[in-house]
Design an enzyme around this catalytic site. Structure first.
Site, mmCIF file in Angstrom:
data_model
loop_
_atom_site.group_PDB
_atom_site.id
_atom_site.type_symbol
_atom_site.label_atom_id
_atom_site.label_comp_id
_atom_site.label_asym_id
_atom_site.label_seq_id
_atom_site.Cartn_x
_atom_site.Cartn_y
_atom_site.Cartn_z
ATOM 1 N N GLY A 215 0.823 -1.208 0.000
ATOM 2 C CA GLY A 215 0.000 0.000 0.000
ATOM 3 C C GLY A 215 0.853 1.253 0.000
ATOM 4 O O GLY A 215 1.014 1.897 1.052
ATOM 5 N N GLU B 223 12.652 -3.749 -5.099
ATOM 6 C CA GLU B 223 11.689 -4.000 -6.174
ATOM 7 C C GLU B 223 12.346 -3.823 -7.535
ATOM 8 O O GLU B 223 12.119 -4.579 -8.464
ATOM 9 C CB GLU B 223 10.508 -3.040 -6.010
ATOM 10 C CG GLU B 223 9.402 -3.253 -7.016
ATOM 11 C CD GLU B 223 8.177 -2.379 -6.728
ATOM 12 O OE1 GLU B 223 8.255 -1.506 -5.845
ATOM 13 O OE2 GLU B 223 7.162 -2.572 -7.393
HETATM 14 C C1 LIG Z 1 1.712 -3.739 -12.822
HETATM 15 C C2 LIG Z 1 1.672 -2.700 -11.734
HETATM 16 C C3 LIG Z 1 1.461 -3.086 -10.420
HETATM 17 C C4 LIG Z 1 1.415 -2.125 -9.417
HETATM 18 N N1 LIG Z 1 1.200 -2.541 -8.133
HETATM 19 C C5 LIG Z 1 1.249 -1.635 -7.145
HETATM 20 C C6 LIG Z 1 1.100 -2.062 -5.780
HETATM 21 O O1 LIG Z 1 0.905 -3.241 -5.495
HETATM 22 N N2 LIG Z 1 1.157 -1.131 -4.823
HETATM 23 C C7 LIG Z 1 1.368 0.186 -5.075
HETATM 24 O O2 LIG Z 1 1.474 0.963 -4.137
HETATM 25 N N3 LIG Z 1 1.476 0.635 -6.356
HETATM 26 C C8 LIG Z 1 1.427 -0.252 -7.387
HETATM 27 N N4 LIG Z 1 1.544 0.156 -8.690
HETATM 28 C C9 LIG Z 1 1.525 1.559 -8.937
HETATM 29 C C10 LIG Z 1 2.806 2.149 -9.253
HETATM 30 O O3 LIG Z 1 3.936 1.675 -9.038
HETATM 31 C C11 LIG Z 1 2.448 3.440 -9.949
HETATM 32 O O4 LIG Z 1 2.404 3.124 -11.327
HETATM 33 C C12 LIG Z 1 3.332 4.493 -9.652
HETATM 34 O O5 LIG Z 1 3.134 4.813 -8.325
HETATM 35 C C13 LIG Z 1 3.084 5.660 -10.632
HETATM 36 O O6 LIG Z 1 1.951 6.424 -10.246
HETATM 37 P P1 LIG Z 1 0.836 6.960 -11.245
HETATM 38 O O7 LIG Z 1 0.230 5.813 -11.968
HETATM 39 O O8 LIG Z 1 -0.025 7.847 -10.458
HETATM 40 O O9 LIG Z 1 1.600 7.784 -12.367
HETATM 41 P P2 LIG Z 1 2.143 9.270 -12.280
HETATM 42 O O10 LIG Z 1 3.011 9.441 -11.093
HETATM 43 O O11 LIG Z 1 1.008 10.214 -12.424
HETATM 44 O O12 LIG Z 1 3.024 9.316 -13.591
HETATM 45 C C14 LIG Z 1 2.428 9.269 -14.902
HETATM 46 C C15 LIG Z 1 3.524 9.419 -15.938
HETATM 47 O O13 LIG Z 1 4.211 10.666 -15.743
HETATM 48 C C16 LIG Z 1 5.602 10.442 -15.602
HETATM 49 N N5 LIG Z 1 6.104 11.416 -14.626
HETATM 50 C C17 LIG Z 1 5.608 11.605 -13.401
HETATM 51 N N6 LIG Z 1 6.299 12.596 -12.777
HETATM 52 C C18 LIG Z 1 7.244 12.998 -13.663
HETATM 53 C C19 LIG Z 1 8.253 14.000 -13.612
HETATM 54 N N7 LIG Z 1 8.424 14.752 -12.535
HETATM 55 N N8 LIG Z 1 9.038 14.146 -14.671
HETATM 56 C C20 LIG Z 1 8.866 13.395 -15.778
HETATM 57 N N9 LIG Z 1 7.934 12.439 -15.890
HETATM 58 C C21 LIG Z 1 7.122 12.252 -14.849
HETATM 59 C C22 LIG Z 1 5.761 9.022 -15.112
HETATM 60 O O14 LIG Z 1 7.012 8.475 -15.470
HETATM 61 C C23 LIG Z 1 4.618 8.340 -15.851
HETATM 62 O O15 LIG Z 1 5.011 8.001 -17.148
HETATM 63 C C24 LIG Z 1 1.583 -0.763 -9.716
HETATM 64 C C25 LIG Z 1 1.783 -0.384 -11.043
HETATM 65 C C26 LIG Z 1 1.825 -1.324 -12.036
HETATM 66 C C27 LIG Z 1 2.034 -0.885 -13.446
#
Ligand SMILES: Cc1cc2nc3c(=O)[nH]c(=O)nc-3n(CC(O)[C@H](O)[C@H](O)COP(=O)(O)OP(=O)(O)OC[C@H]3O[C@@H](n4cnc5c(N)ncnc54)[C@H](O)[C@@H]3O)c2cc1C
Length: 423
Positions: A135, A252
């Protein structure tokens, strides 16, 4: 199924090569046919079957290799862990249903947990008696994790937790959550974070599954409403949460699922063999497009293998992995994307989608990458409805890079149809 513990694991100081040979032999003799994704007998194993299989792997010395014997581990080194992972990767076997427990929660409990927590949680993880979820991510705290708002307030010898997590893999089946919370304000950023091991059946926890585009519910939103946990659920000292979280994330990125490059190699080999045995597809293998694709994948797989081996050497030498961990994740993500893209393309062009690579996991679309998004579906794609507004986002929240590669944050045209085409 009849699983036997292998006496080899009871012997001290086995050379990694011998250990690898033991792993190869044991897996070959014990992996049930229906769990091999490269056979016609394959069917997705149930949770109970996966659990039984992984418990048997542990008893045979193929899980918990580096964990201390007093906590149920085999007391070996990362060398043996890598040796076993090479053999796990070489077979088309199912992903672990307990990788968060074995590869994230376990190591962090080992580092910051109390003796009582180690004795309670670690053997149970290896024996597949409990599953964990992670989480960390929140709706407004993803890549920028320090913005997390889930709050833990101390009340005597217990903590009250309120907040929301998202993208929590395996939350519906988990017994425990490795939960990152905030004790101060968001302005405190890295300070004032605290990690917990929270039983998922605690009153006030609500799990809401998220259905992904492949129709699976592997993620969930998890809501915490006045959840009360005892102080003994705290992992590490208050204010040490950020350091613990960083450790989890570096594990990880670097050592979790070390078998990936060997699994890619196995899948690529199977794909080429499948093409060779099909008259129409065999011709494709002589086309320069496919030859380039295969060459690219082979290079990516070799690069990933090198990074994994170097990470192991570095960790064994007591050095920090540093940026190599992030590089490993980037290589893995790119190889995953290219591998699935190639499978889709070859099956689509032949007009005969192969069962083995029909379903693209939705998760690959959320992986970090520097390459273009593959198409989501080669069949029955709804017509796209383009807009030229630079501020508009696709209804499925995916930004187009079709028209402006490399400018992912300023697309010129985005899809507004909600068709989830990835464009
Ligand atoms: C298969 C999978 C399993 C997961 N399982 C878990 C889990 O069990 N527990 C958990 O806590 N999370 C989990 N996650 C979530 C995880 O790791 C998120 O994908 C991560 O926290 C990114 O958050 P977001 O999706 O809000 O993307 P955002 O943070 O909104 O990012 C979106 C895009 O913007 C880019 N970006 C963001 N900030 C910047 C910046 N400052 N400069 C340039 N580019 C930027 C990122 O690289 C990305 O491409 C999982 C994700 C996946 C894909």
């Amino acid at each position: 199924m009849d699983f036997h513990a292998n006496p080899l694991t009871a012997q001290p100081a086995i050379a990694p090569d011998a250990y690898r040979a033991h792993a190869r032999e044991w897996l070959k003799n014990n992996l049930p046919a229906h769990m091999r994704a490269d056979t016609l007998d394959y069917r997705s194993p149930t949770l109970a079957e996966s659990s039984q299989w992984e418990a048997a792997m542990y008893r045979a010395g193929l899980a918990g290799m580096t964990w201390p014997v007093e906590y149920g581990g085999h007391g070996l080194t990362l060398r043996e862990h890598l040796a076993v992972n090479k053999e796990i990767g070489a077979l088309a076997m199912p992903e672990s249903v307990s990788s968060i427990g074995k590869e994230l929660a376990g190591p962090i409990i080992m580092t910051v947990g109390t003796e009582a927590q180690k004795k309670t949680f670690l053997p149970a993880i290896l024996q597949m008696q409990n599953y964990w979820c992670q989480g960390f991510s929140e709706p407004d705290a993803g890549s920028d994790l320090v913005r997390l708002r889930t709050r833990a307030t101390q009340e005597g010898d217990q903590w009250r937790i309120n907040g929301q997590k998202i993208w929590t893999s395996g939350a519906a089946k988990a017994h425990y959550c490795l939960l990152l919370t905030r004790t101060g304000t968001v302005a405190d950023k890295h300070r004032g974070l605290l990690m917990f091991a929270v039983p998922m059946d605690t009153p006030g926890i609500r799990v809401v599954p998220i259905r992904s585009i492949d129709n699976k519910e592997s993620f969930a939103e998890v809501f915490f409403d006045d959840v009360i946990v005892p102080d003994s659920a705290r992992l590490g000292a208050p204010d040490e949460g950020w350091n613990a979280a960083i450790r989890v994330l570096s594990i990880e990125r670097a050592t979790n699922r070390m078998y990936r490059p060997w699994r890619f190699e196995c899948e690529l080999r199977q794909l080429v063999q499948a093409c060779q045995s099909d008259a129409q597809l065999a011709g494709r293998l002589t086309e320069s497009y496919y030859q380039r694709r295969i060459g690219q994948l082979v290079c990516e797989i070799d690069g990933l293998k090198g990074l994994v081996e170097q990470s192991v050497d570095q960790l064994l030498a007591g050095a920090a992995i540093g940026a190599r961990g992030s590089l490993t994740k980037l290589y893995w993500s790119n190889a995953t994307r290219h591998s699935w893209h190639w499978r889709r393309k070859s099956s689509h062009r032949s007009g005969r989608p192969q069962a083995r690579w029909r379903g693209v996991p939705a998760s690959i679309f959320a992986l970090p990458t520097c390459s273009r998004m593959p198409r989501l579906s080669t069949r029955a794609r709804p017509k796209c409805n383009w807009t030229s507004s630079p501020s508009a986002l696709c209804n499925c929240q995916r930004i187009s890079d079709h028209e402006s590669p490399g400018r992912k944050f300023a697309p010129r045209r985005v899809c507004r149809s909600g068709c989830r085409c990835g464009r």
